[in-house]
Design a protein around this motif. Structure first.
Motif, PDB file in Angstrom:
ATOM      1  N   VAL A  33       7.199  19.076  -8.830  1.00  0.00           N
ATOM      2  CA  VAL A  33       6.064  18.339  -8.285  1.00  0.00           C
ATOM      3  C   VAL A  33       6.135  16.898  -8.784  1.00  0.00           C
ATOM      4  N   ALA A  34       6.081  15.956  -7.843  1.00  0.00           N
ATOM      5  CA  ALA A  34       6.131  14.540  -8.199  1.00  0.00           C
ATOM      6  C   ALA A  34       4.748  14.087  -8.635  1.00  0.00           C
ATOM      7  N   GLU A  35       4.703  13.175  -9.561  1.00  0.00           N
ATOM      8  CA  GLU A  35       3.443  12.670 -10.072  1.00  0.00           C
ATOM      9  C   GLU A  35       3.339  11.193  -9.731  1.00  0.00           C
ATOM     10  N   ASP A  36       2.229  10.774  -9.099  1.00  0.00           N
ATOM     11  CA  ASP A  36       2.021   9.376  -8.760  1.00  0.00           C
ATOM     12  C   ASP A  36       1.406   8.664  -9.953  1.00  0.00           C
ATOM     13  N   ARG A  37       1.843   7.433 -10.145  1.00  0.00           N
ATOM     14  CA  ARG A  37       1.301   6.619 -11.230  1.00  0.00           C
ATOM     15  C   ARG A  37       1.055   5.215 -10.712  1.00  0.00           C
TER      16      ARG A  37
END
Length: 94
Positions: A33-37
């Motif tokens: 799962v990619a995490e947005d920052r």
């Protein structure tokens, strides 16, 4: 010039092995799962500060309104019909 193909054939399994490893590791990565920052830079902080200042500025500059109102009441306010005409023509050309 002599070309030796035995060396190329010996390298083939190593190339195939490394491409298989790369494709399996990309499959694992794509399953994660990619995490947005979001990171604010100093430019963004400056813009936010300027927006805050603009929001605190009154929509009507009462001091300017009062000065113009006083000039009109005293009869000193002069309308330049030529400037008004130039402004209307400039607006119609846009």
């Amino acid at each position: 010039m002599k070309i030796e193909l035995a060396g190329v054939a010996a390298m083939q399994p190593a190339i195939e092995q490394s491409s298989k490893h790369a494709s399996s590791s990309s499959a694992v990565t794509s399953g994660a799962v990619a995490e947005d920052r979001a990171t604010l830079s100093s430019d963004s902080q400056t813009v936010q500060s300027l927006v805050g200042q603009a929001m605190q500025t009154p929509a009507v500059r009462q001091d300017v309104v009062d000065a113009v109102r006083q000039t009109i009441r005293s009869g000193e306010y002069k309308v330049d019909a030529g400037k008004i005409t130039e402004g209307i023509l400039a607006e119609s050309n846009d």
